[in-house]
Design an enzyme around this catalytic site. Structure first.
Site, PDB file in Angstrom:
ATOM      1  CD  GLU A   1      -3.004   1.136   2.221  1.00 57.83           C
ATOM      2  OE1 GLU A   1      -3.525   2.198   2.594  1.00 57.83           O
ATOM      3  OE2 GLU A   1      -3.347   0.013   2.647  1.00 57.83           O
ATOM      4  NE  ARG A   2       6.024   2.780   3.868  1.00 54.30           N
ATOM      5  CZ  ARG A   2       7.207   2.730   3.282  1.00 54.30           C
ATOM      6  NH1 ARG A   2       7.569   1.666   2.585  1.00 54.30           N
ATOM      7  NH2 ARG A   2       8.044   3.733   3.378  1.00 54.30           N
TER       8      ARG A   2
END
Length: 300
Positions: free
Chosen positions: A96-97
Protein backbone atom coordinates in the site's frame (compact mmCIF):
# COMPACT_ATOMS: atom_id res chain seq x y z
CA UNK A 1 -9.59 -29.97 -7.48
CA UNK A 2 -7.91 -31.35 -4.39
CA UNK A 3 -4.82 -29.23 -5.02
CA UNK A 4 -6.97 -26.12 -5.34
CA UNK A 5 -8.74 -26.88 -2.07
CA UNK A 6 -5.40 -27.35 -0.34
CA UNK A 7 -4.28 -23.91 -1.53
CA UNK A 8 -7.43 -22.32 -0.11
CA UNK A 9 -6.97 -23.70 3.37
CA UNK A 10 -5.30 -20.55 4.63
CA UNK A 11 -2.97 -21.71 7.37
CA UNK A 12 -2.79 -25.14 5.76
CA UNK A 13 -0.40 -23.67 3.20
CA UNK A 14 2.03 -22.81 5.96
CA UNK A 15 3.72 -19.56 6.88
CA UNK A 16 6.71 -20.27 4.62
CA UNK A 17 4.40 -20.55 1.60
CA UNK A 18 2.88 -17.16 2.34
CA UNK A 19 6.35 -15.70 2.89
CA UNK A 20 7.26 -16.80 -0.63
CA UNK A 21 4.53 -14.49 -1.95
CA UNK A 22 5.75 -11.56 0.13
CA UNK A 23 9.41 -11.95 -0.75
CA UNK A 24 10.99 -11.75 -4.19
CA UNK A 25 11.53 -15.22 -5.62
CA UNK A 26 14.49 -15.77 -8.04
CA UNK A 27 12.34 -17.25 -10.81
CA UNK A 28 10.20 -14.10 -10.82
CA UNK A 29 13.06 -11.63 -11.24
CA UNK A 30 14.54 -10.13 -14.35
CA UNK A 31 18.15 -9.30 -15.18
CA UNK A 32 17.91 -6.06 -13.23
CA UNK A 33 16.90 -7.91 -10.04
CA UNK A 34 13.34 -6.55 -10.09
CA UNK A 35 10.34 -8.85 -9.86
CA UNK A 36 8.46 -9.48 -13.07
CA UNK A 37 4.83 -8.40 -12.67
CA UNK A 38 1.94 -10.53 -13.85
CA UNK A 39 0.48 -7.45 -15.49
CA UNK A 40 0.35 -3.66 -15.40
CA UNK A 41 -3.04 -2.19 -14.48
CA UNK A 42 -4.53 1.31 -14.25
CA UNK A 43 -3.91 2.71 -10.79
CA UNK A 44 -7.59 3.62 -10.35
CA UNK A 45 -8.49 -0.08 -10.56
CA UNK A 46 -6.35 -0.85 -7.49
CA UNK A 47 -7.92 -0.36 -4.06
CA UNK A 48 -6.36 -0.51 -0.56
CA UNK A 49 -7.06 -3.40 1.78
CA UNK A 50 -9.84 -2.27 4.19
CA UNK A 51 -8.30 -4.49 6.90
CA UNK A 52 -4.77 -3.16 6.46
CA UNK A 53 -3.18 -3.54 9.94
CA UNK A 54 -0.95 -0.51 9.46
CA UNK A 55 -2.84 2.77 9.73
CA UNK A 56 0.00 5.31 9.90
CA UNK A 57 1.83 6.39 6.74
CA UNK A 58 4.41 9.13 7.26
CA UNK A 59 4.06 11.90 4.68
CA UNK A 60 7.81 12.56 4.47
CA UNK A 61 8.61 8.89 3.87
CA UNK A 62 5.88 8.62 1.24
CA UNK A 63 7.27 11.68 -0.53
CA UNK A 64 10.77 10.19 -0.49
CA UNK A 65 9.41 6.97 -2.01
CA UNK A 66 7.42 8.96 -4.57
CA UNK A 67 10.59 10.80 -5.65
CA UNK A 68 12.34 7.47 -6.09
CA UNK A 69 9.43 6.09 -8.13
CA UNK A 70 9.53 9.12 -10.42
CA UNK A 71 13.12 8.34 -11.38
CA UNK A 72 13.30 4.54 -11.12
CA UNK A 73 9.69 3.39 -11.30
CA UNK A 74 8.16 0.74 -9.01
CA UNK A 75 10.84 -1.95 -8.68
CA UNK A 76 8.80 -4.36 -6.56
CA UNK A 77 5.26 -5.01 -7.92
CA UNK A 78 2.25 -4.73 -5.65
CA UNK A 79 0.83 -8.02 -4.40
CA UNK A 80 -2.92 -8.02 -5.09
CA UNK A 81 -5.97 -10.23 -5.42
CA UNK A 82 -9.13 -9.76 -7.45
CA UNK A 83 -11.57 -7.65 -5.44
CA UNK A 84 -14.21 -10.07 -4.08
CA UNK A 85 -16.85 -7.36 -4.54
CA UNK A 86 -15.87 -6.26 -8.05
CA UNK A 87 -13.97 -8.51 -10.46
CA UNK A 88 -12.87 -5.47 -12.49
CA UNK A 89 -10.82 -4.18 -9.55
CA UNK A 90 -7.88 -5.41 -7.51
CA UNK A 91 -7.40 -5.27 -3.74
CA UNK A 92 -3.92 -4.67 -2.31
CA UNK A 93 -2.52 -7.48 -0.19
CA UNK A 94 0.97 -6.03 0.22
CA UNK A 95 2.38 -2.76 -1.06
CA UNK A 96 0.00 0.00 0.00
CA UNK A 97 2.91 2.38 0.64
CA UNK A 98 4.08 1.90 -2.97
CA UNK A 99 0.51 2.47 -4.21
CA UNK A 100 0.14 5.68 -2.22
CA UNK A 101 3.56 6.92 -3.34
CA UNK A 102 2.73 6.05 -6.97
CA UNK A 103 -0.31 8.32 -6.77
CA UNK A 104 1.87 11.11 -5.38
CA UNK A 105 4.26 10.50 -8.30
CA UNK A 106 1.22 10.79 -10.65
CA UNK A 107 1.65 7.34 -12.17
CA UNK A 108 -1.26 6.13 -14.28
CA UNK A 109 -0.40 2.41 -14.08
CA UNK A 110 1.21 0.10 -11.52
CA UNK A 111 2.79 -3.36 -11.87
CA UNK A 112 1.05 -6.12 -9.90
CA UNK A 113 1.41 -9.77 -8.95
CA UNK A 114 -2.06 -11.36 -8.77
CA UNK A 115 -2.58 -14.10 -6.19
CA UNK A 116 -5.63 -16.13 -5.18
CA UNK A 117 -5.85 -15.35 -1.44
CA UNK A 118 -8.79 -15.78 0.89
CA UNK A 119 -9.63 -13.17 3.55
CA UNK A 120 -7.55 -14.90 6.23
CA UNK A 121 -4.46 -15.10 4.04
CA UNK A 122 -4.83 -11.45 3.01
CA UNK A 123 -4.61 -10.30 6.62
CA UNK A 124 -1.76 -12.68 7.40
CA UNK A 125 0.35 -11.61 4.43
CA UNK A 126 -0.37 -7.92 5.16
CA UNK A 127 1.02 -8.37 8.67
CA UNK A 128 4.09 -10.23 7.42
CA UNK A 129 4.75 -7.58 4.77
CA UNK A 130 4.61 -4.83 7.36
CA UNK A 131 7.04 -6.64 9.65
CA UNK A 132 9.47 -7.45 6.83
CA UNK A 133 9.42 -4.28 4.76
CA UNK A 134 8.09 -1.25 6.61
CA UNK A 135 10.05 0.90 9.02
CA UNK A 136 8.16 -0.21 12.12
CA UNK A 137 8.94 0.85 15.65
CA UNK A 138 9.38 -1.83 18.31
CA UNK A 139 5.77 -1.65 19.52
CA UNK A 140 4.30 -1.94 16.00
CA UNK A 141 6.58 -4.89 15.27
CA UNK A 142 5.61 -6.60 18.53
CA UNK A 143 1.92 -6.05 17.78
CA UNK A 144 2.43 -7.68 14.39
CA UNK A 145 3.96 -10.75 16.01
CA UNK A 146 1.08 -10.91 18.48
CA UNK A 147 -1.46 -10.80 15.65
CA UNK A 148 0.31 -13.62 13.84
CA UNK A 149 0.34 -15.72 17.01
CA UNK A 150 -3.20 -15.06 18.27
CA UNK A 151 -5.07 -14.83 14.98
CA UNK A 152 -3.28 -17.64 13.15
CA UNK A 153 -1.84 -19.87 15.85
CA UNK A 154 1.82 -19.39 14.97
CA UNK A 155 4.43 -20.09 17.65
CA UNK A 156 7.47 -17.93 18.40
CA UNK A 157 9.70 -20.68 17.01
CA UNK A 158 7.73 -20.81 13.76
CA UNK A 159 7.80 -17.04 13.37
CA UNK A 160 11.54 -16.89 14.07
CA UNK A 161 12.27 -19.51 11.42
CA UNK A 162 10.01 -18.05 8.74
CA UNK A 163 10.89 -14.37 9.30
CA UNK A 164 14.62 -14.86 9.79
CA UNK A 165 14.51 -13.50 13.35
CA UNK A 166 15.83 -15.03 16.55
CA UNK A 167 13.28 -16.39 19.00
CA UNK A 168 14.72 -14.16 21.72
CA UNK A 169 14.23 -11.09 19.49
CA UNK A 170 10.54 -11.91 19.05
CA UNK A 171 10.06 -12.80 22.73
CA UNK A 172 11.80 -9.65 23.97
CA UNK A 173 9.76 -7.40 21.69
CA UNK A 174 6.48 -9.02 22.67
CA UNK A 175 7.27 -8.44 26.34
CA UNK A 176 7.08 -4.71 25.61
CA UNK A 177 3.33 -5.14 25.10
CA UNK A 178 3.05 -5.85 28.84
CA UNK A 179 4.00 -2.23 29.56
CA UNK A 180 1.33 0.43 30.21
CA UNK A 181 -0.02 2.13 27.09
CA UNK A 182 1.56 5.45 28.07
CA UNK A 183 5.02 3.83 28.08
CA UNK A 184 4.32 2.06 24.78
CA UNK A 185 3.38 5.43 23.28
CA UNK A 186 6.74 6.84 24.38
CA UNK A 187 8.45 4.04 22.44
CA UNK A 188 6.24 4.62 19.38
CA UNK A 189 7.02 8.33 19.43
CA UNK A 190 10.76 7.69 19.74
CA UNK A 191 11.09 9.26 23.18
CA UNK A 192 12.08 5.91 24.73
CA UNK A 193 14.15 3.20 23.04
CA UNK A 194 13.17 -0.46 23.09
CA UNK A 195 16.26 -1.16 25.19
CA UNK A 196 15.18 1.37 27.82
CA UNK A 197 11.63 0.05 27.78
CA UNK A 198 12.74 -3.55 28.36
CA UNK A 199 14.31 -2.53 31.67
CA UNK A 200 10.86 -1.44 32.90
CA UNK A 201 8.89 -4.62 32.15
CA UNK A 202 9.09 -6.01 35.70
CA UNK A 203 9.32 -2.66 37.47
CA UNK A 204 6.47 -1.76 39.86
CA UNK A 205 6.10 1.78 38.52
CA UNK A 206 7.12 1.78 34.83
CA UNK A 207 5.30 5.00 33.92
CA UNK A 208 7.08 7.04 36.57
CA UNK A 209 10.45 5.47 35.77
CA UNK A 210 9.99 6.05 32.03
CA UNK A 211 9.42 9.76 32.62
CA UNK A 212 12.56 9.89 34.78
CA UNK A 213 14.64 8.12 32.12
CA UNK A 214 13.52 10.54 29.41
CA UNK A 215 13.85 13.64 31.57
CA UNK A 216 17.39 12.76 32.68
CA UNK A 217 18.50 11.22 29.40
CA UNK A 218 19.68 8.06 31.13
CA UNK A 219 21.60 5.32 29.34
CA UNK A 220 20.18 1.80 29.17
CA UNK A 221 22.59 0.66 31.88
CA UNK A 222 21.55 3.54 34.13
CA UNK A 223 17.91 2.71 33.41
CA UNK A 224 18.56 -0.89 34.49
CA UNK A 225 19.97 0.30 37.80
CA UNK A 226 17.02 2.64 38.30
CA UNK A 227 14.54 -0.19 37.64
CA UNK A 228 16.42 -2.56 39.97
CA UNK A 229 16.42 -0.05 42.79
CA UNK A 230 12.68 0.44 42.34
CA UNK A 231 12.05 -3.30 42.28
CA UNK A 232 14.35 -4.09 45.24
CA UNK A 233 14.47 -1.07 47.57
CA UNK A 234 17.15 -1.03 50.27
CA UNK A 235 14.54 -1.31 53.00
CA UNK A 236 12.10 -3.98 51.86
CA UNK A 237 8.82 -4.37 53.64
CA UNK A 238 8.65 -7.34 56.01
CA UNK A 239 6.99 -10.38 54.49
CA UNK A 240 3.79 -11.60 56.14
CA UNK A 241 4.14 -14.68 58.28
CA UNK A 242 3.66 -17.87 56.35
CA UNK A 243 4.65 -16.33 53.04
CA UNK A 244 6.59 -18.70 50.80
CA UNK A 245 7.73 -16.05 48.32
CA UNK A 246 11.48 -16.30 47.80
CA UNK A 247 14.00 -15.02 45.30
CA UNK A 248 13.12 -16.67 41.98
CA UNK A 249 15.73 -18.63 40.08
CA UNK A 250 16.67 -17.85 36.49
CA UNK A 251 14.58 -20.69 35.04
CA UNK A 252 11.44 -19.46 36.78
CA UNK A 253 12.01 -15.89 35.59
CA UNK A 254 12.64 -17.14 32.04
CA UNK A 255 9.43 -19.19 32.14
CA UNK A 256 7.51 -16.14 33.36
CA UNK A 257 8.94 -14.13 30.49
CA UNK A 258 8.04 -16.75 27.88
CA UNK A 259 4.47 -17.07 29.17
CA UNK A 260 4.10 -13.30 29.36
CA UNK A 261 5.29 -12.94 25.77
CA UNK A 262 3.01 -15.72 24.53
CA UNK A 263 -0.07 -14.31 26.26
CA UNK A 264 0.85 -10.60 26.01
CA UNK A 265 -0.14 -10.38 29.68
CA UNK A 266 1.92 -10.29 32.85
CA UNK A 267 2.48 -13.76 34.31
CA UNK A 268 3.85 -14.45 37.79
CA UNK A 269 4.91 -17.87 39.08
CA UNK A 270 5.26 -18.50 42.85
CA UNK A 271 6.66 -21.95 43.50
CA UNK A 272 7.01 -23.41 46.99
CA UNK A 273 10.63 -24.51 47.53
CA UNK A 274 11.02 -28.26 47.71
CA UNK A 275 7.38 -28.91 46.77
CA UNK A 276 5.42 -29.65 43.63
CA UNK A 277 2.70 -27.07 44.33
CA UNK A 278 2.73 -23.38 43.56
CA UNK A 279 0.69 -20.53 42.14
CA UNK A 280 0.51 -19.02 38.63
CA UNK A 281 -1.05 -15.56 38.29
CA UNK A 282 -2.11 -13.95 35.01
CA UNK A 283 -2.84 -10.21 35.12
CA UNK A 284 -4.89 -8.50 32.39
CA UNK A 285 -5.10 -4.76 31.68
CA UNK A 286 -8.44 -4.64 29.87
CA UNK A 287 -11.63 -6.58 29.26
CA UNK A 288 -10.41 -7.26 25.72
CA UNK A 289 -7.40 -9.08 27.15
CA UNK A 290 -9.67 -11.04 29.49
CA UNK A 291 -11.87 -12.04 26.54
CA UNK A 292 -8.78 -13.13 24.58
CA UNK A 293 -7.55 -15.19 27.55
CA UNK A 294 -10.93 -16.87 27.97
CA UNK A 295 -10.98 -17.69 24.25
CA UNK A 296 -7.53 -19.27 24.45
CA UNK A 297 -8.41 -21.33 27.52
CA UNK A 298 -11.64 -22.55 25.94
CA UNK A 299 -10.04 -23.80 22.70
CA UNK A 300 -10.47 -27.53 22.26
Amino acid sequence: MADKKEQRRGLGRGLSALMADVETRPQQTGNDGASRPDRVVPIERVLPNPDQPRRTFTEAQLQELADSIKTKGIIQPLLVRVNPKNVDQFEIVAGERRWRAAQMAQLHEVPVLVRDFDDTEVLEVAIIENIQRADLNAIEEAAGYRQLMFKFGHTQEKLAEALGKSRSHIANLMRLLNLPESVQEMVEQGDLSAGHARTLITAPNPEELAKTIVAKGLSVRAAEQLAKSATNPSQPKPKPEGSFKVEKDADTRALEGDLSAALSMKVSIDHKPGQEAGKLTISYDSLEQLDALCAMLSVG
